[in-house]
Design an enzyme around this catalytic site. Structure first.
Site, mmCIF file in Angstrom:
data_model
loop_
_atom_site.group_PDB
_atom_site.id
_atom_site.type_symbol
_atom_site.label_atom_id
_atom_site.label_comp_id
_atom_site.label_asym_id
_atom_site.label_seq_id
_atom_site.Cartn_x
_atom_site.Cartn_y
_atom_site.Cartn_z
ATOM 1 N N SER A 799 0.817 -1.215 0.000
ATOM 2 C CA SER A 799 0.000 0.000 0.000
ATOM 3 C C SER A 799 0.847 1.260 0.000
ATOM 4 O O SER A 799 0.395 2.308 -0.456
ATOM 5 C CB SER A 799 -0.918 -0.001 1.228
ATOM 6 O OG SER A 799 -0.149 -0.077 2.423
ATOM 7 N N THR A 821 -3.519 -8.742 1.941
ATOM 8 C CA THR A 821 -2.983 -8.557 0.587
ATOM 9 C C THR A 821 -2.437 -7.157 0.365
ATOM 10 O O THR A 821 -1.605 -6.959 -0.521
ATOM 11 C CB THR A 821 -4.072 -8.866 -0.451
ATOM 12 O OG1 THR A 821 -5.217 -8.017 -0.215
ATOM 13 C CG2 THR A 821 -4.517 -10.315 -0.364
ATOM 14 N N CYS A 822 -2.922 -6.171 1.124
ATOM 15 C CA CYS A 822 -2.406 -4.809 0.948
ATOM 16 C C CYS A 822 -0.987 -4.671 1.477
ATOM 17 O O CYS A 822 -0.282 -3.727 1.120
ATOM 18 C CB CYS A 822 -3.318 -3.798 1.639
ATOM 19 S SG CYS A 822 -5.012 -3.809 1.028
ATOM 20 N N PHE A 823 -0.579 -5.591 2.358
ATOM 21 C CA PHE A 823 0.752 -5.504 2.970
ATOM 22 C C PHE A 823 1.592 -6.744 2.684
ATOM 23 O O PHE A 823 2.663 -6.910 3.276
ATOM 24 C CB PHE A 823 0.605 -5.310 4.484
ATOM 25 C CG PHE A 823 -0.315 -4.191 4.860
ATOM 26 C CD1 PHE A 823 0.078 -2.878 4.719
ATOM 27 C CD2 PHE A 823 -1.593 -4.452 5.327
ATOM 28 C CE1 PHE A 823 -0.773 -1.840 5.051
ATOM 29 C CE2 PHE A 823 -2.457 -3.426 5.666
ATOM 30 C CZ PHE A 823 -2.046 -2.113 5.519
#
Length: 854
Positions: A799, A821-823
């Protein structure tokens, strides 16, 4: 002469931030059944109708609150009138209270700088309905109506305020623009006598008089307007008065009891007498009628209360072409408008020495920290830090680590990250040295031959010219530069805010189509915020990656008949010539063009790539016969045979036409005008092969390709792709296909685990035992996509930019693994054995779907 001087710009407009906060109004009736009024306030500057403002109407209250902010333009002498009205529905609004705010006294009180000043304005009752019902007892000090105001951000220069202060202190009610300095007006101390005022001032008046500029008892000293760098003038300065003893001057005639008389004033004493000893040349000390000492500068025709000092050594006074005075410091070769003194020069030199001493101390501390080796407690079970690393503590007591080789910092302990091989590398051969470029790329220096190389000279190191992208290192560096140029174009043309796209997993294609085509093309350059209906996940990049991956898979759905596989053995995509069975296929191809451009622009990957000729068409490159080999082998072999054999001897009877069957209908196409009547011979055989090749790549798909490129160009101009070739374009769009387990381990970080934790060892054992498909599912479970960036695992994006693969210890051994999933993070519970870990991880990556919030 005094009337010829220009007046200062005291009619200048200034910006005032005015807040009408609230009011306390005297109740107009003592009746229990009297209704409370609906009130609002109007304000007008200088009663001329300019800057007219009106607040909102407050219902049913004798103590209304508005808290309305206004920005108005005022002069220092402006008066702002406030009127409180009672609002009526069926008759004209009635004026009930009024008051006037005089800015000048407030400005003088605050020395021209008003900031967050609350002021209670007393209001006067207006109109019969109010004044008649308000008794005299109500109009006492405790019951007086008032309006609460807040004045802010009004700042008037002292130069513009001095005239008003002088006029007010001398009892002159006229506040019209006048020269700032009494030198210009010729006003003397005896002017109070002319107004019939006493010469013996009261203590308070004496205090006020001491704050004003010194008077000058001589009109014939012709001073210019007070000059500053901010207020230039082109008027020439008059010559200074002659200093000969025979020259005399007289004071201006001041009206008195006898208007025909004047007050003679003796000539100014010579500046060389004992009284003026120690003054700079051209200065004179005088005393006014109150016995106060002031000083006259005959050079600049100004006066001051402060005793002037001679210029410090090395300073010089000069005049610029506009006649303004400035000072030259020959010691430092600089200039200034402010007159220097020995004290000011000494203070500046002390400050400069202190500043240099402080800078040297900071530099010494920085250098000592930079080359300080990593100090680790000998009892630390992890042992010493790797070479070039240092352990530090920030101001909040948190531990972080500095890598002096790459000049980077990180929170994770390097002894617990990556693989053990990273930190137990073999020593370099004699005469070799490791260095890093400005970009942090490692290279090796051979001092024996005075050469450099990117290849590791140690035994057992990976050999060969292949780099991180799977291409030669020289080519890799070129591709990295191209990719950087493209990313720069994307970032420099990005737009603020974000665009929301809400879709359902069951109708993903239709929802995405309608929402993307409804938006303007430039809106698709904003940050994407994808929402899967019925799921509570927040999109910080991971949801968008999954949306791109899933939607690109939906494009292949045979239901839409948009694309087809190139051949039985080639699973790359090409446009389906039979797409016209879908009546909206042109709009769908434009949508796909926008979608592919969005994937490139936002740095996301798609499920499957296109054929090489398709990428060449995007890059506007010419297609050759060789490009047909992997697309249509039979057609390619046919044209190759024609090229290598004599068509006239074989008697093939070929013409410049081609037949094509689509949806059971055979269509004939002339390769050139009148081609049906032009036979193919040895002379025109090359032209025939060229035209046939071009027709094969474009047959039945001209309109579809045009719509695709049109949609693509709306989001990403095709000129931005001029740096790349077709293979680089495929690498950018589809990412890497193979998994390098060692690269994966090397670029993984751990939280609450270490590299040697048994759960971490079991995890990598499981990854190595998986097949490529299951590894893809694991990568998609953690990052949102099964594709790798062109730089491998080291360039995974999160992100906030680059985000490495992360394994964190969370939960109990009965939990399933969770992903962020963003990290790029997987929460791996502390399982008790390898079999349990394998079972839980396999179930998580194969049976779970969707997003949620913790």
């Amino acid at each position: 002469m005094a009337n010829d001087q220009p007046a200062p710009a005291i009619n200048k407009l200034y910006q005032l931030s005015l807040s009408v906060i609230s009011a306390k109004l005297v109740e107009g009736s003592s009746s229990l059944f009297a209704s409370k009024p609906d009130t609002y306030v109007t304000l007008t500057v200088d009663s001329k109708g300019k800057n007219h403002r009106k607040t909102d109407v407050v219902k049913k209250s004798w103590n209304p609150e508005w808290k309305d902010d206004y920005t108005i333009l005022v002069e220092p002498k402006s008066k702002i009138s406030f009127k409180v009205f009672f609002h009526h529905v069926f008759k004209t609004d009635s004026l009930s209270y009024s008051g006037t705010l005089d800015l000048l006294p407030i400005l003088l009180q605050h020395n021209g700088d008003i900031s967050n000043f609350e002021y209670k304005l007393q209001l006067k009752a207006e109109g019969k309905s109010v004044s008649s019902s308000v008794s005299s007892s109500m109009l006492s000090e405790q019951r007086r109506s008032e309006l609460l105001l807040c004045l802010n951000q009004l700042k008037v220069e002292e130069r513009a305020l001095a005239a008003f202060r002088y006029s007010t202190q001398n009892g002159n009610g006229d506040i019209s623009p006048r020269p700032i300095h009494p030198l210009i007006t010729g006003t003397t101390a005896s002017s109070n006598e002319a107004r019939g005022r006493s010469d013996a001032p009261s203590p308070s008046s004496t205090t006020r008089a001491n704050n004003r500029a010194p008077p000058v008892p001589n009109r014939n000293v012709n001073p210019p307007v007070n000059r500053s760098p901010a207020a230039p003038t082109t008027r020439a300065l008059p010559p200074p008065p002659p200093r000969s003893g025979s020259t005399t001057t007289t004071a201006p005639s001041v009206p008195h009891a006898n208007t025909n008389s004047t007050v003679p004033v003796p000539a100014p004493p010579d500046t060389n007498n004992a009284v003026n000893d120690g003054l700079p040349p051209g200065w004179e000390m005088r005393t006014d009628q109150q016995g106060r000492t002031y000083y006259v500068d005959h050079n600049a025709h100004t006066t001051t209360w402060e005793r002037p000092q001679p210029l410090p050594q090395g300073w010089e006074r000069r005049h610029d072409p506009q006649g303004r005075i400035y000072y030259v410091d020959h010691n430092t070769r600089s200039t200034t408008w402010q007159r220097p003194t020995n004290d000011s020069v000494r203070s500046y030199q002390e400050w400069q020495l202190q500043h240099e001493r402080l800078r040297s101390q900071v530099a010494q501390q920085r250098n000592s920290r930079l080359y300080l080796p990593g100090v680790v407690d000998s009892s630390d079970p992890l042992g010493p830090l790797p070479q070039g690393w240092e352990k530090r503590i920030d101001q909040h007591g948190r531990i972080y680590f500095v890598n002096h080789l790459t000049r980077t910092t990180q929170w994770e302990d390097p002894r617990t990250q990556g693989t053990q091989e990273q930190h137990t590398e073999k020593p370099l051969p004699d005469g070799w040295e490791i260095r890093y470029t400005k970009e942090g790329v490692l290279y090796f220096v051979d001092h024996n031959t005075r050469a450099t190389t990117f290849q590791d000279p140690r035994p057992g190191a990976t050999k060969g010219p292949k780099g991180a992208f799977g291409v030669p290192i020289a080519y890799e560096r070129s591709f990295r530069w191209k990719l950087g140029q493209f990313r720069y174009l994307c970032q420099s043309n990005s737009l603020p805010s974000h665009v929301k796209i809400s879709v359902s997993r069951n109708t993903l294609f239709e929802d995405s189509f309608h929402q993307i085509m409804r938006l303007h093309a430039y809106d698709l350059r904003r940050r994407l915020y994808i929402i899967f209906r019925g799921e509570e996940g927040l999109d910080y990049g991971g949801v968008a990656r999954e949306w791109f991956f899933m939607l690109s898979h939906e494009v292949l759905n045979p239901m839409y008949c948009l694309f087809e596989y190139a051949s039985k053995n080639n699973y790359s995509l090409q446009i389906n010539a039979a797409s016209s069975v879908n009546p909206d296929h042109i709009q769908y191809f434009k949508f796909v063009g926008r979608f592919i451009a969005m994937a490139l622009y936002h740095g996301k990957f798609i499920y499957s790539g296109f054929t090489m000729p398709f990428y060449k068409r995007m890059l506007n490159k010419s297609l050759t016969l060789k490009d047909l080999e992997n697309i249509d082998p039979e057609f390619y072999n046919s044209l190759e045979w024609t090229k290598e054999n004599n068509v006239e001897e074989c008697g093939l009877d070929m013409y410049f036409t081609a037949d094509f069957e689509i949806l059971g209908k055979i269509e004939s196409h002339d390769l050139k005008e009148g081609g049906a009547d032009i036979p193919v011979t040895e002379e025109n055989k090359e032209e025939y092969i060229h035209l046939m090749t071009q027709w094969r790549f474009s047959r039945g798909i001209e309109e579809q390709m045009k719509a695709f490129l049109e949609g693509f160009n709306e989001v990403v101009p095709l000129q931005w792709l001029q740096y790349f070739d077709e293979r680089e374009l495929e690498l950018m769009l589809c990412g890497m296909q193979e998994f390098d387990i060692e690269d994966w381990q090397r670029n993984t970080i751990y939280r609450h685990y270490t590299r040697d934790s048994k759960q971490v060892v079991w995890f990598w054992r499981a990854v190595k035992e998986m097949d490529n498909e299951k590894r893809s599912r694991l990568l998609q479970f953690v990052t949102g996509t099964c594709r790798l960036p062109v730089g491998g695992f080291s360039e995974l994006m999160g992100s906030n930019g680059a985000q490495k693969f992360c394994i964190e210890k969370v939960g109990k051994d009965t939990w399933l693994p969770r992903s962020h999933t963003c990290f790029n993070r997987i929460d791996l519970p502390p399982y008790k054995n390898y079999e349990q870990l394998w079972e839980k991880v396999s179930f998580a990556i194969e049976e779970t779907e969707g997003f949620g919030q913790e």
